[in-house]
Design a protein around this motif. Structure first.
Motif, short mmCIF file in Angstrom:
data_model
loop_
_atom_site.label_atom_id
_atom_site.label_comp_id
_atom_site.label_asym_id
_atom_site.label_seq_id
_atom_site.Cartn_x
_atom_site.Cartn_y
_atom_site.Cartn_z
N VAL A 1 -28.78 -84.15 -45.16
CA VAL A 1 -27.87 -83.59 -46.16
C VAL A 1 -28.45 -83.90 -47.54
O VAL A 1 -28.80 -85.05 -47.82
N GLN A 2 -28.57 -82.90 -48.39
CA GLN A 2 -29.08 -83.11 -49.74
C GLN A 2 -28.05 -82.61 -50.76
O GLN A 2 -27.65 -81.45 -50.73
N ILE A 3 -27.65 -83.52 -51.65
CA ILE A 3 -26.65 -83.20 -52.67
C ILE A 3 -27.30 -83.38 -54.04
O ILE A 3 -27.35 -84.50 -54.57
N PRO A 4 -27.86 -82.33 -54.62
CA PRO A 4 -28.46 -82.45 -55.96
C PRO A 4 -27.36 -82.50 -57.02
O PRO A 4 -26.38 -81.75 -56.94
N THR A 5 -27.50 -83.37 -58.01
CA THR A 5 -26.45 -83.50 -59.01
C THR A 5 -27.03 -83.88 -60.36
O THR A 5 -28.10 -84.50 -60.44
N TYR A 6 -26.33 -83.50 -61.41
CA TYR A 6 -26.74 -83.80 -62.78
C TYR A 6 -25.49 -84.13 -63.59
O TYR A 6 -24.71 -83.25 -63.94
N ASN A 7 -25.27 -85.42 -63.81
CA ASN A 7 -24.10 -85.89 -64.57
C ASN A 7 -22.78 -85.41 -63.97
O ASN A 7 -21.86 -85.03 -64.69
N GLU A 8 -22.70 -85.45 -62.65
CA GLU A 8 -21.49 -84.96 -61.97
C GLU A 8 -20.98 -86.00 -60.98
O GLU A 8 -21.56 -86.20 -59.91
N LEU A 9 -19.87 -86.63 -61.32
CA LEU A 9 -19.26 -87.58 -60.39
C LEU A 9 -18.62 -86.87 -59.20
O LEU A 9 -18.33 -87.50 -58.19
N ALA A 10 -18.40 -85.57 -59.31
CA ALA A 10 -17.86 -84.81 -58.18
C ALA A 10 -18.74 -84.96 -56.96
O ALA A 10 -18.27 -84.82 -55.82
N ALA A 11 -20.03 -85.27 -57.17
CA ALA A 11 -20.95 -85.45 -56.05
C ALA A 11 -20.51 -86.57 -55.12
O ALA A 11 -20.83 -86.56 -53.93
N LEU A 12 -19.76 -87.53 -55.65
CA LEU A 12 -19.28 -88.63 -54.81
C LEU A 12 -18.20 -88.15 -53.85
O LEU A 12 -18.10 -88.65 -52.72
N ASN A 13 -17.38 -87.20 -54.28
CA ASN A 13 -16.39 -86.60 -53.37
C ASN A 13 -17.10 -85.90 -52.22
O ASN A 13 -16.70 -86.02 -51.05
N CYS A 14 -18.17 -85.16 -52.56
CA CYS A 14 -18.94 -84.45 -51.55
C CYS A 14 -19.62 -85.44 -50.60
O CYS A 14 -19.58 -85.26 -49.38
N ALA A 15 -20.22 -86.48 -51.17
CA ALA A 15 -20.92 -87.49 -50.34
C ALA A 15 -19.96 -88.18 -49.39
O ALA A 15 -20.29 -88.45 -48.23
N ALA A 16 -18.76 -88.47 -49.88
CA ALA A 16 -17.76 -89.14 -49.03
C ALA A 16 -17.41 -88.28 -47.83
O ALA A 16 -17.25 -88.78 -46.71
N ARG A 17 -17.30 -86.97 -48.05
CA ARG A 17 -17.01 -86.06 -46.93
C ARG A 17 -18.17 -86.04 -45.93
O ARG A 17 -17.94 -86.00 -44.72
N CYS A 18 -19.38 -86.07 -46.44
CA CYS A 18 -20.55 -86.02 -45.55
C CYS A 18 -20.68 -87.31 -44.74
O CYS A 18 -21.10 -87.28 -43.58
N LEU A 19 -20.33 -88.42 -45.36
CA LEU A 19 -20.38 -89.69 -44.64
C LEU A 19 -19.37 -89.73 -43.50
O LEU A 19 -19.51 -90.52 -42.55
N ASP A 20 -18.38 -88.86 -43.56
CA ASP A 20 -17.33 -88.81 -42.54
C ASP A 20 -17.60 -87.74 -41.48
O ASP A 20 -16.77 -87.51 -40.60
N PHE A 21 -18.76 -87.09 -41.53
CA PHE A 21 -19.09 -86.07 -40.52
C PHE A 21 -19.04 -86.68 -39.11
O PHE A 21 -19.54 -87.78 -38.89
N ASP A 22 -18.47 -85.93 -38.16
CA ASP A 22 -18.46 -86.37 -36.76
C ASP A 22 -19.74 -85.87 -36.08
O ASP A 22 -19.70 -85.18 -35.06
N TYR A 23 -20.85 -86.19 -36.67
CA TYR A 23 -22.17 -85.79 -36.20
C TYR A 23 -22.91 -87.06 -35.78
O TYR A 23 -22.73 -88.12 -36.38
N PRO A 24 -23.74 -87.00 -34.74
CA PRO A 24 -24.46 -88.21 -34.30
C PRO A 24 -25.21 -88.87 -35.46
O PRO A 24 -26.06 -88.25 -36.10
N GLN A 25 -24.88 -90.11 -35.74
CA GLN A 25 -25.45 -90.77 -36.92
C GLN A 25 -26.96 -90.91 -36.84
O GLN A 25 -27.64 -90.87 -37.87
N GLU A 26 -27.47 -91.05 -35.64
CA GLU A 26 -28.92 -91.20 -35.50
C GLU A 26 -29.66 -89.91 -35.82
O GLU A 26 -30.88 -89.92 -36.01
N LYS A 27 -28.93 -88.80 -35.93
CA LYS A 27 -29.55 -87.51 -36.25
C LYS A 27 -29.15 -87.03 -37.65
O LYS A 27 -29.40 -85.87 -38.00
N LEU A 28 -28.55 -87.92 -38.43
CA LEU A 28 -28.02 -87.51 -39.73
C LEU A 28 -28.53 -88.42 -40.84
O LEU A 28 -28.41 -89.64 -40.77
N GLN A 29 -29.10 -87.82 -41.86
CA GLN A 29 -29.55 -88.51 -43.07
C GLN A 29 -28.82 -87.89 -44.25
O GLN A 29 -28.74 -86.67 -44.36
N ILE A 30 -28.30 -88.72 -45.14
CA ILE A 30 -27.53 -88.22 -46.28
C ILE A 30 -28.19 -88.70 -47.57
O ILE A 30 -28.34 -89.90 -47.79
#
Length: 439
Positions: free
Chosen positions: A65-94
């Protein structure tokens, strides 16, 4: 008035009238096309397939998962959702690519990462090449076979990635998959309603039609799953491209690859909530799409190996800008035509004006009726997304106020791109920045 000046006026009006009528006819034909595509999309919406998830997790590809950001704290909301993915963690990089030049924002991002060690932070010190430059820096660090690109204001649900990988599991030759967008701030004001109408035409009308009619799609910049090996073969993202998604789509489609559209999977996001930001966004998108087609369109459309339906898909995706160009010509030359007719500069009855206010009202109404395909598409897309009747009036008002002004900004973007003039990258206000800051 001398006969010489009269002849010049007659010639001037003839040119104006001819350009106006050609633009009007073109807009009418394209508008009719929008009616047909919209009717098709409405029928498809009733036949939409049920969401599909593959339960065998051994088939899941590795994803970064790649979240490009520039002076945007909204990216943390997006990252938090991605950290909660029900996807095998060993196959997921954020990964979060932080290009911020505000130390306070970077400090908050670091604090969030410290509390969530699975989140990797990528930095390069400056915002050279804008978003594609940021993505190119993250590309060599990506461990996944696929890249999930998400803009900072996008909020995926827990099962989002499981559903998005279904097409690439079934067909590993795909260049990737694109999810549909669902706007969450649609009813904030007329600007968000107009912005939502534009997005909905693409995601609820054009792309579903392309999927059914041509089996092709175009990446939209966020909510997209991109096969990394193909991207590397193409040399990565085009530095400085304002619509790197369309630019890459045209390159990969020209190489004979296909992109899947997952129309039953919607990811929530924002549209600009001020008129100024909406105008800048649409001008930037128009500029980027125009530059992408100027760079890669010739190879795509003149290729003898690319299927005609694929070429049609590329044209239909960009047809909105063709329509806006025709509407601008119709508006400008129609106004000149009306003024010329009203003051009697007429090639048939040059000595006196037979043009009345009644003619003006009739012609204006007729022209609107002939060219209202995009508005009808926007209204229909609203129904597909559950707007209901209460928003139709507001959407029409927004279209003839904010939408008309926006049309001229789009025209500016298209002209600037055509002339090779530079276009700056604009920072947009996002409600997600405020909610993240409060959290």
């Amino acid at each position: 008035m001398s006969y010489k000046n009269l002849g010049e006026n007659m010639g001037f009006h003839s040119v104006i009238k001819t350009i106006f009528e050609i633009a009007l006819m073109g807009a009418f034909i394209l508008s009719l096309g929008y009616f047909i595509v919209t009717a098709f999309a409405l029928a498809l919406a009733r036949l939409r397939n049920k969401p599909e998830i593959i339960t065998d997790e051994s088939l899941y590809p590795s994803v970064t998962v790649q979240i490009p950001t520039y002076n945007e704290l909204a990216a943390l909301n997006c990252a938090a959702r991605c950290l909660d993915f029900d996807y095998p963690q060993e196959k997921l990089q954020i990964m979060l690519g932080d290009d911020s030049n505000d130390p306070e924002i970077s400090a908050q991002i670091d604090a969030f990462a410290a509390a969530n060690p699975r989140l990797e932070i990528s930095r390069r010190g400056e915002n050279i090449g804008f978003k594609p430059g940021n993505l190119n820096v993250m590309l060599p660090k990506a461990k996944g076979d696929y890249l999930l690109i998400l803009d900072s204001d996008f909020l995926p649900k827990r099962d989002f990635l499981k559903r998005l990988v279904v097409p690439v599991i079934k067909n590993p030759d795909l260049a990737g998959a694109q999810a549909a967008w669902r706007i969450i701030n649609v009813h904030n004001n007329h600007s968000t309603l107009m912005g939502t109408g534009i997005v909905n035409i693409i995601h609820s009308v054009i792309l579903p039609f392309l999927k059914a009619a041509t089996n092709q799609c175009v990446f939209c910049g966020s909510g997209e799953l991109v096969k990394k090996s193909y991207l590397e073969e193409q040399g990565g993202w085009t530095m400085g491209a304002l619509t790197e998604d369309v630019d890459y789509s045209l390159r990969v489609i020209s190489a004979g690859k296909r992109i899947a559209y997952v129309d039953d999977l919607r990811i929530r996001c924002e549209v600009p909530y001020t008129p100024g930001d909406l105008f800048k966004q649409q001008m930037r998108w128009a500029y980027g799409v125009m530059r992408a087609f100027m760079t890669h369109g010739r190879k795509l459309f003149l290729s003898r190996t690319i299927q005609k339906r694929t070429k049609f898909a590329a044209f239909l995706f960009a047809s909105g800008y063709v329509m806006i160009t025709l509407l601008l010509l119709t508006t400008i030359f129609g106004a000149l035509n009306l003024v010329a007719g009203f003051f009697g500069i007429d090639p048939v009855e040059a000595q006196s004006s037979s043009y009345t206010v009644g003619h003006l009202v009739y012609d204006t109404f007729l022209n609107l009726l002939l060219t209202c395909g995009m508005i009808v598409s926007s209204i229909a897309a609203g129904f597909i997304n559950g707007f209901g009747f209460r928003s139709i009036g507001r959407l029409i008002v927004a279209s003839f106020t904010i939408g008309v002004i926006c049309m001229f900004f789009v025209g500016r973007g298209l002209v600037s791109a055509s002339l090779g003039l530079p276009m700056q990258w604009f920072m947009m206000k996002k409600a997600g920045n405020e909610t993240a800051a409060q959290a």
